[in-house]
Design a protein around this motif. Structure first.
Motif, PDB file in Angstrom:
ATOM      1  N   ALA A  88      47.255  27.301  30.100  1.00 39.14           N
ATOM      2  CA  ALA A  88      46.927  28.536  29.388  1.00 39.14           C
ATOM      3  C   ALA A  88      45.756  29.259  30.045  1.00 39.14           C
ATOM      4  O   ALA A  88      45.795  30.481  30.249  1.00 39.14           O
ATOM      5  CB  ALA A  88      46.611  28.227  27.921  1.00 39.14           C
ATOM      6  N   LEU A  89      44.706  28.509  30.397  1.00 40.41           N
ATOM      7  CA  LEU A  89      43.530  29.136  31.014  1.00 40.41           C
ATOM      8  C   LEU A  89      43.786  29.486  32.475  1.00 40.41           C
ATOM      9  O   LEU A  89      43.270  30.491  32.980  1.00 40.41           O
ATOM     10  CB  LEU A  89      42.318  28.216  30.888  1.00 40.41           C
ATOM     11  N   ALA A  90      44.569  28.664  33.167  1.00 36.37           N
ATOM     12  CA  ALA A  90      44.875  28.944  34.571  1.00 36.37           C
ATOM     13  C   ALA A  90      45.641  30.259  34.703  1.00 36.37           C
ATOM     14  O   ALA A  90      45.387  31.051  35.618  1.00 36.37           O
ATOM     15  CB  ALA A  90      45.675  27.801  35.174  1.00 36.37           C
ATOM     16  N   ILE A  91      46.561  30.508  33.781  1.00 36.81           N
ATOM     17  CA  ILE A  91      47.334  31.752  33.811  1.00 36.81           C
ATOM     18  C   ILE A  91      46.411  32.958  33.634  1.00 36.81           C
ATOM     19  O   ILE A  91      46.539  33.973  34.335  1.00 36.81           O
ATOM     20  CB  ILE A  91      48.427  31.734  32.721  1.00 36.81           C
ATOM     21  N   VAL A  92      45.455  32.842  32.717  1.00 34.70           N
ATOM     22  CA  VAL A  92      44.513  33.941  32.498  1.00 34.70           C
ATOM     23  C   VAL A  92      43.667  34.173  33.751  1.00 34.70           C
ATOM     24  O   VAL A  92      43.491  35.320  34.201  1.00 34.70           O
ATOM     25  CB  VAL A  92      43.604  33.649  31.284  1.00 34.70           C
ATOM     26  N   ALA A  97      42.374  37.489  38.373  1.00 37.44           N
ATOM     27  CA  ALA A  97      42.115  37.544  39.816  1.00 37.44           C
ATOM     28  C   ALA A  97      43.023  38.556  40.506  1.00 37.44           C
ATOM     29  O   ALA A  97      42.588  39.289  41.409  1.00 37.44           O
ATOM     30  CB  ALA A  97      42.297  36.156  40.429  1.00 37.44           C
ATOM     31  N   GLN A  98      44.285  38.609  40.088  1.00 38.78           N
ATOM     32  CA  GLN A  98      45.219  39.559  40.694  1.00 38.78           C
ATOM     33  C   GLN A  98      44.930  41.003  40.276  1.00 38.78           C
ATOM     34  O   GLN A  98      44.972  41.919  41.105  1.00 38.78           O
ATOM     35  CB  GLN A  98      46.655  39.183  40.308  1.00 38.78           C
ATOM     36  N   ILE A  99      44.637  41.199  38.987  1.00 35.22           N
ATOM     37  CA  ILE A  99      44.375  42.558  38.498  1.00 35.22           C
ATOM     38  C   ILE A  99      43.174  43.179  39.199  1.00 35.22           C
ATOM     39  O   ILE A  99      43.205  44.352  39.606  1.00 35.22           O
ATOM     40  CB  ILE A  99      44.145  42.537  36.971  1.00 35.22           C
ATOM     41  N   TYR A 100      42.119  42.372  39.374  1.00 34.21           N
ATOM     42  CA  TYR A 100      40.872  42.904  39.941  1.00 34.21           C
ATOM     43  C   TYR A 100      40.699  42.561  41.423  1.00 34.21           C
ATOM     44  O   TYR A 100      39.657  42.825  41.998  1.00 34.21           O
ATOM     45  CB  TYR A 100      39.677  42.396  39.133  1.00 34.21           C
ATOM     46  N   ASN A 101      41.729  41.935  42.000  1.00 32.76           N
ATOM     47  CA  ASN A 101      41.713  41.602  43.427  1.00 32.76           C
ATOM     48  C   ASN A 101      40.484  40.772  43.802  1.00 32.76           C
ATOM     49  O   ASN A 101      39.737  41.111  44.734  1.00 32.76           O
ATOM     50  CB  ASN A 101      41.783  42.871  44.280  1.00 32.76           C
ATOM     51  N   LYS A 102      40.287  39.677  43.077  1.00 30.21           N
ATOM     52  CA  LYS A 102      39.144  38.801  43.294  1.00 30.21           C
ATOM     53  C   LYS A 102      39.609  37.456  43.863  1.00 30.21           C
ATOM     54  O   LYS A 102      40.697  36.985  43.546  1.00 30.21           O
ATOM     55  CB  LYS A 102      38.406  38.540  41.971  1.00 30.21           C
ATOM     56  N   PRO A 103      38.774  36.805  44.689  1.00 27.87           N
ATOM     57  CA  PRO A 103      39.104  35.458  45.154  1.00 27.87           C
ATOM     58  C   PRO A 103      39.062  34.467  43.991  1.00 27.87           C
ATOM     59  O   PRO A 103      38.304  34.661  43.030  1.00 27.87           O
ATOM     60  CB  PRO A 103      38.009  35.156  46.176  1.00 27.87           C
ATOM     61  N   ILE A 104      39.868  33.433  44.067  1.00 30.60           N
ATOM     62  CA  ILE A 104      39.953  32.452  42.987  1.00 30.60           C
ATOM     63  C   ILE A 104      39.697  31.048  43.534  1.00 30.60           C
ATOM     64  O   ILE A 104      40.097  30.731  44.666  1.00 30.60           O
ATOM     65  CB  ILE A 104      41.320  32.540  42.269  1.00 30.60           C
ATOM     66  N   ILE A 105      39.022  30.222  42.740  1.00 29.25           N
ATOM     67  CA  ILE A 105      38.683  28.855  43.133  1.00 29.25           C
ATOM     68  C   ILE A 105      39.202  27.879  42.088  1.00 29.25           C
ATOM     69  O   ILE A 105      38.927  28.035  40.887  1.00 29.25           O
ATOM     70  CB  ILE A 105      37.153  28.671  43.271  1.00 29.25           C
ATOM     71  N   ALA A 106      39.945  26.867  42.523  1.00 28.30           N
ATOM     72  CA  ALA A 106      40.409  25.797  41.639  1.00 28.30           C
ATOM     73  C   ALA A 106      39.372  24.679  41.634  1.00 28.30           C
ATOM     74  O   ALA A 106      38.988  24.172  42.685  1.00 28.30           O
ATOM     75  CB  ALA A 106      41.755  25.264  42.123  1.00 28.30           C
ATOM     76  N   VAL A 107      38.919  24.296  40.448  1.00 28.48           N
ATOM     77  CA  VAL A 107      37.784  23.373  40.317  1.00 28.48           C
ATOM     78  C   VAL A 107      38.209  22.082  39.615  1.00 28.48           C
ATOM     79  O   VAL A 107      38.960  22.104  38.635  1.00 28.48           O
ATOM     80  CB  VAL A 107      36.638  24.037  39.522  1.00 28.48           C
TER      81      VAL A 107
END
Length: 335
Positions: A88-92, A97-107
């Motif tokens: 649920a949180l990963a989807i958000v 990240a896609q909407i605002y074109n930001k890099p994403i980090i999996a922790v």
């Protein structure tokens, strides 16, 4: 200056935190609380997270006095945890990240606890006791890995406390562990419970089985009160944890201990650990419920460290892993 936002939802805590390098700008959390005698299930917990995540996101941004355009990197919990809430949180996080074109980090959730603890307490290279609802591990750093020296061989200590609270029909608000801690202060008699330490590992399931077997007799015959049983459970389980922590300290030659994870905010556990540390001439590092309990800041802290050294996670790898071990992570940001 890098601003990172962290999304955490591996269990019943929905949390979002924002940091500006090492400065905490916001730390917002909402807990899914079930009725006494009931635990939280993946499906219902995921529904809770989906229901409130946008509200929590708005509050986190408002507290930090920022908008999503000000965020430099988005961090989320990849695992370990419960599949539904994690997803649920990963989807958000992926969507934002896609909407605002930001890099994403999996922790890694466990690494988040450790790096959050190191930042808040200023500890350098501690032996780490990680105690939560889903994990119980003794950890120390070596050669770009957080190595697990000992762990539970069945259930986590937090899960043991939660299930014990359900047997006694204690409230889950604000948490079962907190209510056990308060009741234990009134306990006077020590009930004989199994003490199971196997080398560097511990076992808690036998304690629960023993309590369940004798509970009615103990309470009906008034041999022990509920307060006595809370006291006994804490004394037994915490003594086991301190024994393996001290053994790990001796093994690695450590002079400091860091307690992290939700159970780590238990003041009696901290007091017991402090006595052991003082006897060894060591230092205890611990935090309060703002940072011990699952929070978004810890995901932002660990994610920012990864981002500065490893750059972003490829979007195709931004998945969830329910069993994601602490020692699976390459710790590139430490010498």
């Amino acid at each position: 200056m890098v601003i990172a936002i962290g999304f955490e939802g591996s269990a019943n805590k929905l949390a979002i935190g924002i940091i500006n390098d090492n400065e905490v700008l916001s730390n917002v959390r909402k807990t899914y609380v079930t009725p006494p005698g009931e635990g939280f299930l993946p499906r219902e917990t995921a529904i809770h997270h989906r229901t409130y995540v946008l509200e929590i996101l708005k509050k986190a941004l408002n507290d930090a006095k920022l908008t999503m355009k000000d965020i430099n990197v988005i961090c989320y919990t990849k695992g370990p945890g419960m599949g539904g809430p994690l997803s649920a949180l990963a989807i958000v996080a992926r969507t934002v990240a896609q909407i605002y074109n930001k890099p994403i980090i999996a922790v890694n959730h466990c690494i988040g606890h450790i790096e959050m603890g190191r930042l808040i307490t200023g500890s350098k290279n501690p032996t780490i006791l990680y105690v939560s609802g889903g994990n119980t591990q003794i950890i120390a750093y070596s050669r770009n890995k957080y190595r697990i020296f000992g762990e539970t061989i069945d259930i986590a200590v937090g899960n043991c406390l939660d299930r014990f609270a359900r047997l006694l029909m204690l409230s889950n608000d604000p948490s079962p562990g907190y209510n056990i801690e308060q009741m234990a202060k009134k306990g006077k008699k020590l009930a004989p419970l199994p003490y199971t330490v196997k080398g560097m590992d511990v076992s808690f399931s036998g304690i629960l089985s023993n309590i369940e077997e004798h509970l009615d007799d103990w309470l009906n015959c008034k041999k022990y009160t509920k307060e006595d049983l809370c006291f006994s459970l804490q004394e037994t389980t915490f003594s086991m944890l301190i024994e393996i922590t001290e053994r790990a300290m001796a093994h690695v030659g450590s002079n400091e201990v860091l307690i992290v994870g939700g159970v780590g905010c238990n003041l009696h556990l901290q007091d017991m650990m402090k006595i052991m540390c003082e006897e060894r001439g060591a230092i205890l590092h611990a935090t309060d419920e703002r940072f011990c309990i699952d929070n978004g800041v810890m995901i932002a802290v660990a994610g920012l460290l990864q981002f500065k050294h490893d750059k972003s996670t490829p979007f195709g790898d931004t998945t969830c892993v329910q069993r994601y071990r602490t020692d699976d992570v390459h710790v590139s940001w430490r010498d």
